[in-house]
Design an enzyme around this catalytic site. Structure first.
Site, PDB file in Angstrom:
ATOM      1  N   HIS A 148     -19.505   8.325   4.679  1.00 12.24           N
ATOM      2  CA  HIS A 148     -19.802   6.956   5.107  1.00 12.24           C
ATOM      3  C   HIS A 148     -21.311   6.807   5.293  1.00 12.24           C
ATOM      4  O   HIS A 148     -21.944   7.692   5.893  1.00 12.24           O
ATOM      5  CB  HIS A 148     -19.045   6.652   6.404  1.00 12.24           C
ATOM      6  CG  HIS A 148     -19.215   5.249   6.870  1.00 12.24           C
ATOM      7  ND1 HIS A 148     -18.529   4.199   6.298  1.00 12.24           N
ATOM      8  CD2 HIS A 148     -20.004   4.714   7.830  1.00 12.24           C
ATOM      9  CE1 HIS A 148     -18.900   3.065   6.906  1.00 12.24           C
ATOM     10  NE2 HIS A 148     -19.786   3.356   7.841  1.00 12.24           N
TER      11      HIS A 148
ATOM     12  N   ARG B   5       0.839  -1.205   0.000  1.00  8.80           N
ATOM     13  CA  ARG B   5       0.000   0.000   0.000  1.00  8.80           C
ATOM     14  C   ARG B   5       0.870   1.249   0.000  1.00  8.80           C
ATOM     15  O   ARG B   5       0.589   2.230  -0.675  1.00  8.80           O
ATOM     16  CB  ARG B   5      -0.889   0.034   1.250  1.00  8.80           C
ATOM     17  CG  ARG B   5      -1.925  -1.022   1.364  1.00  8.80           C
ATOM     18  CD  ARG B   5      -2.591  -0.933   2.750  1.00  8.80           C
ATOM     19  NE  ARG B   5      -3.302  -2.146   3.049  1.00  8.80           N
ATOM     20  CZ  ARG B   5      -4.564  -2.356   2.689  1.00  8.80           C
ATOM     21  NH1 ARG B   5      -5.228  -1.419   2.057  1.00  8.80           N
ATOM     22  NH2 ARG B   5      -5.165  -3.495   2.965  1.00  8.80           N
TER      23      ARG B   5
ATOM     24  N   ILE C 166      -6.335   3.502   3.947  1.00 12.17           N
ATOM     25  CA  ILE C 166      -5.258   4.449   3.642  1.00 12.17           C
ATOM     26  C   ILE C 166      -4.233   4.428   4.782  1.00 12.17           C
ATOM     27  O   ILE C 166      -4.587   4.441   5.955  1.00 12.17           O
ATOM     28  CB  ILE C 166      -5.839   5.864   3.414  1.00 12.17           C
ATOM     29  CG1 ILE C 166      -6.676   5.832   2.120  1.00 12.17           C
ATOM     30  CG2 ILE C 166      -4.748   6.913   3.352  1.00 12.17           C
ATOM     31  CD1 ILE C 166      -7.180   7.142   1.637  1.00 12.17           C
TER      32      ILE C 166
ATOM     33  N   ARG D 104     -10.312   1.351  -0.103  1.00 11.28           N
ATOM     34  CA  ARG D 104      -8.977   0.897   0.297  1.00 11.28           C
ATOM     35  C   ARG D 104      -8.619   1.576   1.612  1.00 11.28           C
ATOM     36  O   ARG D 104      -8.834   2.790   1.772  1.00 11.28           O
ATOM     37  CB  ARG D 104      -7.928   1.309  -0.746  1.00 11.28           C
ATOM     38  CG  ARG D 104      -8.050   0.593  -2.049  1.00 11.28           C
ATOM     39  CD  ARG D 104      -7.115  -0.588  -2.140  1.00 11.28           C
ATOM     40  NE  ARG D 104      -7.678  -1.575  -3.052  1.00 11.28           N
ATOM     41  CZ  ARG D 104      -7.524  -2.883  -2.890  1.00 11.28           C
ATOM     42  NH1 ARG D 104      -6.836  -3.339  -1.886  1.00 11.28           N
ATOM     43  NH2 ARG D 104      -8.087  -3.709  -3.730  1.00 11.28           N
TER      44      ARG D 104
HETATM   45  N1  LIG Z   1      -7.118   5.212   7.142  1.00 11.37           N
HETATM   46  C1  LIG Z   1      -8.380   5.178   6.667  1.00 11.37           C
HETATM   47  N2  LIG Z   1      -8.622   4.682   5.442  1.00 11.37           N
HETATM   48  C2  LIG Z   1      -9.904   4.680   4.965  1.00 11.37           C
HETATM   49  C3  LIG Z   1     -10.978   5.149   5.746  1.00 11.37           C
HETATM   50  C4  LIG Z   1     -10.687   5.663   7.046  1.00 11.37           C
HETATM   51  O1  LIG Z   1     -11.585   6.114   7.788  1.00 11.37           O
HETATM   52  N3  LIG Z   1      -9.380   5.672   7.453  1.00 11.37           N
HETATM   53  N4  LIG Z   1     -12.295   5.063   5.269  1.00 11.37           N
HETATM   54  C5  LIG Z   1     -12.431   4.064   4.209  1.00 11.37           C
HETATM   55  C6  LIG Z   1     -13.741   3.811   3.605  1.00 11.37           C
HETATM   56  N5  LIG Z   1     -14.226   2.566   4.164  1.00 11.37           N
HETATM   57  C7  LIG Z   1     -15.363   2.693   4.913  1.00 11.37           C
HETATM   58  O2  LIG Z   1     -15.830   3.818   5.168  1.00 11.37           O
HETATM   59  C8  LIG Z   1     -13.555   1.309   3.974  1.00 11.37           C
HETATM   60  C9  LIG Z   1     -12.979   1.030   2.756  1.00 11.37           C
HETATM   61  C10 LIG Z   1     -12.311  -0.180   2.545  1.00 11.37           C
HETATM   62  C11 LIG Z   1     -12.217  -1.131   3.526  1.00 11.37           C
HETATM   63  C12 LIG Z   1     -11.469  -2.418   3.251  1.00 11.37           C
HETATM   64  O3  LIG Z   1     -11.430  -3.304   4.091  1.00 11.37           O
HETATM   65  N6  LIG Z   1     -10.859  -2.518   2.040  1.00 11.37           N
HETATM   66  C13 LIG Z   1     -10.007  -3.678   1.659  1.00 11.37           C
HETATM   67  C14 LIG Z   1     -10.063  -3.980   0.175  1.00 11.37           C
HETATM   68  C15 LIG Z   1     -11.447  -4.191  -0.327  1.00 11.37           C
HETATM   69  C16 LIG Z   1     -11.365  -4.501  -1.849  1.00 11.37           C
HETATM   70  O4  LIG Z   1     -10.542  -5.357  -2.216  1.00 11.37           O
HETATM   71  O5  LIG Z   1     -12.098  -3.853  -2.616  1.00 11.37           O
HETATM   72  C17 LIG Z   1      -8.551  -3.345   1.944  1.00 11.37           C
HETATM   73  O6  LIG Z   1      -8.174  -2.137   1.885  1.00 11.37           O
HETATM   74  O7  LIG Z   1      -7.809  -4.312   2.125  1.00 11.37           O
HETATM   75  C18 LIG Z   1     -12.798  -0.855   4.773  1.00 11.37           C
HETATM   76  C19 LIG Z   1     -13.473   0.363   4.988  1.00 11.37           C
HETATM   77  C20 LIG Z   1     -11.438   4.351   3.107  1.00 11.37           C
HETATM   78  N7  LIG Z   1     -10.155   4.209   3.690  1.00 11.37           N
HETATM   79  N1  LIG Z   2     -16.914   2.466   3.659  1.00 12.53           N
HETATM   80  C1  LIG Z   2     -17.079   3.533   2.721  1.00 12.53           C
HETATM   81  C2  LIG Z   2     -18.395   3.430   2.027  1.00 12.53           C
HETATM   82  O1  LIG Z   2     -19.150   2.479   2.181  1.00 12.53           O
HETATM   83  N2  LIG Z   2     -18.676   4.476   1.222  1.00 12.53           N
HETATM   84  C3  LIG Z   2     -19.909   4.516   0.481  1.00 12.53           C
HETATM   85  O2  LIG Z   2     -19.699   4.012  -0.831  1.00 12.53           O
HETATM   86  C4  LIG Z   2     -20.726   4.567  -1.664  1.00 12.53           C
HETATM   87  C5  LIG Z   2     -20.071   5.023  -2.938  1.00 12.53           C
HETATM   88  O3  LIG Z   2     -21.056   5.339  -3.874  1.00 12.53           O
HETATM   89  P1  LIG Z   2     -20.642   6.092  -5.245  1.00 12.53           P
HETATM   90  O4  LIG Z   2     -19.480   5.316  -5.830  1.00 12.53           O
HETATM   91  O5  LIG Z   2     -21.893   6.032  -6.091  1.00 12.53           O
HETATM   92  O6  LIG Z   2     -20.241   7.497  -4.869  1.00 12.53           O
HETATM   93  C6  LIG Z   2     -21.345   5.744  -0.894  1.00 12.53           C
HETATM   94  O7  LIG Z   2     -22.621   5.400  -0.406  1.00 12.53           O
HETATM   95  C7  LIG Z   2     -20.386   5.941   0.272  1.00 12.53           C
HETATM   96  O8  LIG Z   2     -21.022   6.418   1.453  1.00 12.53           O
END
Ligand SMILES: Nc1nc2c(c(=O)[nH]1)N[C@@H](CN(C=O)c1ccc(C(=O)N[C@@H](CCC(=O)O)C(=O)O)cc1)CN2
Ligand SMILES: NCC(=O)N[C@@H]1O[C@H](COP(=O)([O-])[O-])[C@@H](O)[C@H]1O
Length: 205
Positions: free
Chosen positions: A112, A68, A96, A94
């Site tokens: 979210h 990453r 971050i 993903r």
């Molecule tokens: N450091 C942070 N990174 C991210 C946050 C955050 O608050 N702090 N918000 C997320 C969004 N998200 C939920 O809101 C979320 C996105 C992704 C994952 C996750 O487990 N992703 C997997 C991969 C999934 C895939 O293969 O598509 C991963 O990264 O391994 C959990 C929560 C955005 N990032």
């Molecule tokens: N964990 C983060 C998460 O669930 N985010 C959610 O993904 C959707 C993206 O929609 P979009 O691609 O149509 O904007 C949105 O509903 C956002 O809140």
């Protein structure tokens, strides 16, 4: 005359939030420019939306990088080149790392589909439906090193009716998101959002 806020949108999917932001810029309702779309899924619909909106895409495939941190370092270089002021996560799926959180803490936000701290992570709407809550909603927050734990900027409630389905609640939540996110980014563009330790103050004119 204040310069427009230079933003980069990070997205992985359909891109309805990206579209709402691009439409708000186009309509003169958002004093910003979208300098870059960062996307980890080359075939995502948001990539097409960006091209139609004239927004430069930075598309990458995580599996082609050693970690990453390596792909985030490349993204950070592009953000620096573009002098990006604010990172806007809009369905970016993903986690971050500090490679981006550290230089952009206080300048990176996420939307979210729940009333955090309830239902963090993925599938938040499904989590809410399975638990039978009567009220859920939308949260916009600053991004920190945790998962959906950053300081909360704004929230809006969405009622879950008796006969609601995951699809109908998702539609209601998206409608709220597409109105709220451009509003929050505009508050930031106008300097109306202050982060004091872990509390957020909004200065309404
Ligand atoms: N450091 C942070 N990174 C991210 C946050 C955050 O608050 N702090 N918000 C997320 C969004 N998200 C939920 O809101 C979320 C996105 C992704 C994952 C996750 O487990 N992703 C997997 C991969 C999934 C895939 O293969 O598509 C991963 O990264 O391994 C959990 C929560 C955005 N990032
Ligand atoms: N964990 C983060 C998460 O669930 N985010 C959610 O993904 C959707 C993206 O929609 P979009 O691609 O149509 O904007 C949105 O509903 C956002 O809140």
């Amino acid at each position: 005359m204040q310069q427009p806020l230079r933003i980069a949108v990070f997205a992985s999917g359909n891109g309805s939030n990206f579209q709402a932001l691009a439409d708000a810029v186009q309509a003169g309702e958002l004093d910003a420019t979208i300098e870059l779309l960062v996307c980890d899924k080359p075939k995502a619909k948001v990539v097409e939306r960006a091209k139609l909106a004239g927004v430069e895409p930075f598309i990458f495939e995580p599996k082609r990088y050693a970690s990453r941190e390596v792909y985030e370092a490349e993204i950070l270089q592009r953000l620096t080149e573009k002098k990006v002021d604010l990172i806007v996560l809009a369905g970016y799926m993903r986690i971050i790392t500090d490679t981006l959180v550290t230089p952009y803490y206080g300048r990176m936000i996420n939307i979210h589909p729940s009333l955090l701290p309830a239902f963090p992570g993925v599938n938040a709407i499904r989590q809410a439906m399975e638990l039978g809550v009567k009220l859920t909603g939308v949260t916009v927050h600053f991004v920190d090193g945790g998962m959906d734990t950053g300081p909360i900027i704004a929230q809006r409630a969405v009622e879950i009716e008796e006969e609601a389905t995951e699809a109908s609640v998702t539609e209601s939540i998206h409608a709220v998101e597409m109105k709220l996110y451009p509003q929050v980014v505009q508050w930031i563009a106008k300097g109306q959002v202050q982060l004091v330790e872990r509390k957020v103050q909004i200065i309404h004119s």
